[in-house]
Design a protein around this motif. Sequence first.
Motif, PDB file in Angstrom:
ATOM      1  N   UNK A   1      -6.680 -26.804  57.904  1.00 22.71           N
ATOM      2  CA  UNK A   1      -5.816 -27.843  57.338  1.00 22.71           C
ATOM      3  C   UNK A   1      -6.304 -29.239  57.698  1.00 22.71           C
ATOM      4  N   UNK A   2      -6.275 -30.127  56.717  1.00 20.26           N
ATOM      5  CA  UNK A   2      -6.619 -31.528  56.962  1.00 20.26           C
ATOM      6  C   UNK A   2      -5.363 -32.396  56.931  1.00 20.26           C
ATOM      7  N   UNK A   3      -4.321 -31.887  56.301  1.00 19.17           N
ATOM      8  CA  UNK A   3      -3.002 -32.526  56.225  1.00 19.17           C
ATOM      9  C   UNK A   3      -1.965 -31.434  56.391  1.00 19.17           C
ATOM     10  N   UNK A   4      -0.757 -31.745  56.826  1.00 17.52           N
ATOM     11  CA  UNK A   4       0.281 -30.717  56.911  1.00 17.52           C
ATOM     12  C   UNK A   4       0.458 -30.000  55.567  1.00 17.52           C
ATOM     13  N   UNK A   5       0.445 -28.674  55.612  1.00 15.32           N
ATOM     14  CA  UNK A   5       0.626 -27.881  54.401  1.00 15.32           C
ATOM     15  C   UNK A   5      -0.639 -27.644  53.598  1.00 15.32           C
ATOM     16  N   UNK A   6      -1.801 -28.088  54.092  1.00 12.31           N
ATOM     17  CA  UNK A   6      -3.033 -27.955  53.314  1.00 12.31           C
ATOM     18  C   UNK A   6      -3.963 -26.867  53.843  1.00 12.31           C
ATOM     19  N   UNK A   7      -3.449 -25.972  54.671  1.00 17.10           N
ATOM     20  CA  UNK A   7      -4.290 -24.940  55.273  1.00 17.10           C
ATOM     21  C   UNK A   7      -4.419 -23.698  54.413  1.00 17.10           C
ATOM     22  N   UNK A   8      -4.538 -22.566  55.068  1.00 21.44           N
ATOM     23  CA  UNK A   8      -4.788 -21.291  54.418  1.00 21.44           C
ATOM     24  C   UNK A   8      -3.545 -20.763  53.712  1.00 21.44           C
ATOM     25  N   UNK A   9      -3.779 -19.968  52.663  1.00 17.92           N
ATOM     26  CA  UNK A   9      -2.704 -19.321  51.925  1.00 17.92           C
ATOM     27  C   UNK A   9      -3.220 -17.996  51.376  1.00 17.92           C
ATOM     28  N   UNK A  10      -2.418 -16.944  51.540  1.00 21.69           N
ATOM     29  CA  UNK A  10      -2.811 -15.613  51.086  1.00 21.69           C
ATOM     30  C   UNK A  10      -1.605 -14.950  50.437  1.00 21.69           C
ATOM     31  N   UNK A  11      -1.872 -14.128  49.422  1.00 33.09           N
ATOM     32  CA  UNK A  11      -0.786 -13.393  48.767  1.00 33.09           C
ATOM     33  C   UNK A  11      -1.315 -12.105  48.160  1.00 33.09           C
ATOM     34  N   UNK A  12      -0.375 -11.257  47.758  1.00 30.02           N
ATOM     35  CA  UNK A  12      -0.654 -10.034  47.007  1.00 30.02           C
ATOM     36  C   UNK A  12      -0.262 -10.296  45.564  1.00 30.02           C
ATOM     37  N   UNK A  13      -1.019  -9.755  44.615  1.00 31.75           N
ATOM     38  CA  UNK A  13      -0.640  -9.965  43.223  1.00 31.75           C
ATOM     39  C   UNK A  13      -0.617  -8.664  42.434  1.00 31.75           C
ATOM     40  N   UNK A  14       0.438  -8.551  41.646  1.00 33.14           N
ATOM     41  CA  UNK A  14       0.605  -7.481  40.672  1.00 33.14           C
ATOM     42  C   UNK A  14       0.839  -8.082  39.288  1.00 33.14           C
ATOM     43  N   UNK A  15       0.434  -9.340  39.122  1.00 35.78           N
ATOM     44  CA  UNK A  15       0.567  -9.999  37.820  1.00 35.78           C
ATOM     45  C   UNK A  15      -0.414  -9.327  36.857  1.00 35.78           C
ATOM     46  N   UNK A  16       0.074  -8.832  35.713  1.00 34.75           N
ATOM     47  CA  UNK A  16      -0.839  -8.196  34.757  1.00 34.75           C
ATOM     48  C   UNK A  16      -1.996  -9.128  34.416  1.00 34.75           C
ATOM     49  N   UNK A  17      -3.206  -8.605  34.379  1.00 37.27           N
ATOM     50  CA  UNK A  17      -3.579  -7.208  34.248  1.00 37.27           C
ATOM     51  C   UNK A  17      -3.676  -6.441  35.563  1.00 37.27           C
ATOM     52  N   UNK A  18      -3.238  -7.028  36.678  1.00 31.79           N
ATOM     53  CA  UNK A  18      -3.223  -6.313  37.950  1.00 31.79           C
ATOM     54  C   UNK A  18      -1.991  -5.419  37.987  1.00 31.79           C
ATOM     55  N   UNK A  19      -2.105  -4.311  38.717  1.00 31.92           N
ATOM     56  CA  UNK A  19      -0.977  -3.399  38.849  1.00 31.92           C
ATOM     57  C   UNK A  19      -1.126  -2.628  40.147  1.00 31.92           C
ATOM     58  N   UNK A  20      -0.021  -2.020  40.588  1.00 29.29           N
ATOM     59  CA  UNK A  20      -0.052  -1.282  41.849  1.00 29.29           C
ATOM     60  C   UNK A  20      -1.044  -0.127  41.759  1.00 29.29           C
ATOM     61  N   UNK A  21      -1.899  -0.031  42.783  1.00 27.66           N
ATOM     62  CA  UNK A  21      -2.886   1.057  42.839  1.00 27.66           C
ATOM     63  C   UNK A  21      -2.783   1.824  44.151  1.00 27.66           C
ATOM     64  N   UNK A  22      -2.824   1.136  45.280  1.00 33.11           N
ATOM     65  CA  UNK A  22      -2.683   1.747  46.610  1.00 33.11           C
ATOM     66  C   UNK A  22      -1.901   0.781  47.488  1.00 33.11           C
ATOM     67  N   UNK A  23      -1.269   1.318  48.529  1.00 32.02           N
ATOM     68  CA  UNK A  23      -0.604   0.458  49.496  1.00 32.02           C
ATOM     69  C   UNK A  23      -1.620  -0.541  50.040  1.00 32.02           C
ATOM     70  N   UNK A  24      -1.258  -1.810  49.979  1.00 32.98           N
ATOM     71  CA  UNK A  24      -2.169  -2.888  50.373  1.00 32.98           C
ATOM     72  C   UNK A  24      -1.400  -3.890  51.222  1.00 32.98           C
ATOM     73  N   UNK A  25      -2.032  -4.361  52.276  1.00 31.48           N
ATOM     74  CA  UNK A  25      -1.413  -5.373  53.119  1.00 31.48           C
ATOM     75  C   UNK A  25      -2.459  -6.289  53.725  1.00 31.48           C
ATOM     76  N   UNK A  26      -1.982  -7.387  54.285  1.00 21.68           N
ATOM     77  CA  UNK A  26      -2.879  -8.317  54.965  1.00 21.68           C
ATOM     78  C   UNK A  26      -2.142  -8.948  56.129  1.00 21.68           C
ATOM     79  N   UNK A  27      -2.903  -9.438  57.094  1.00 19.75           N
ATOM     80  CA  UNK A  27      -2.339 -10.177  58.213  1.00 19.75           C
ATOM     81  C   UNK A  27      -3.378 -11.121  58.781  1.00 19.75           C
ATOM     82  N   UNK A  28      -2.901 -12.279  59.187  1.00 20.69           N
ATOM     83  CA  UNK A  28      -3.783 -13.241  59.848  1.00 20.69           C
ATOM     84  C   UNK A  28      -4.002 -12.818  61.293  1.00 20.69           C
TER      85      UNK A  28
END
Length: 157
Positions: free
Chosen positions: A85-112
């Motif tokens: 981050x160079x300013x507050x709120x400008x650091x890393x961001x991660x998410x999971x997506x199932x927005x088409x054309x993506x769809x559930x395939x296997x249990x998926x997770x992440x952690x910092x």
Amino acid sequence: MFSLFKLAALVATVATLAAAETHTVVFDNRCGTGTPLLKANGVTLSTGGSYTSQGPLEAAIAYLDVGCGANGEGCTTVETTLVNPTLPGSGSSTDLTLIPPHEFSVTTGFGYFDGCDGQGADCSSESCTTAFHVPTDTGVQVACQTDNVNLVITFCD
């Protein structure tokens, strides 16, 4: 003879290297099948091994290739930007997506880790509430405001 100028330059170089931005993405594939992929800008960065960026890792996607399209279509996808981050709120961001054309395939997770430990998300079904289903689901993004944070992505946990 080693001049004072050369010594100062050496100290500055070492200090710069020590302060260089890096981020590591690690895969934990517990499925027994599939190939973990990490891509950025259409370039494959990893096929399952740990990947360390020398600087920011921006607009990267990761998924377990179990018959997915070239950009994770048809599969659960992790989207991440790892950046100091160079300013507050400008650091890393991660998410999971199932927005088409993506769809559930296997249990998926992440952690910092190595910063923001314990922050992350898991998705174990097509109806999970921790993933994007439509572009306005911005509340599922997990932010981290720590320098040099790393990420572990787990499949089939």
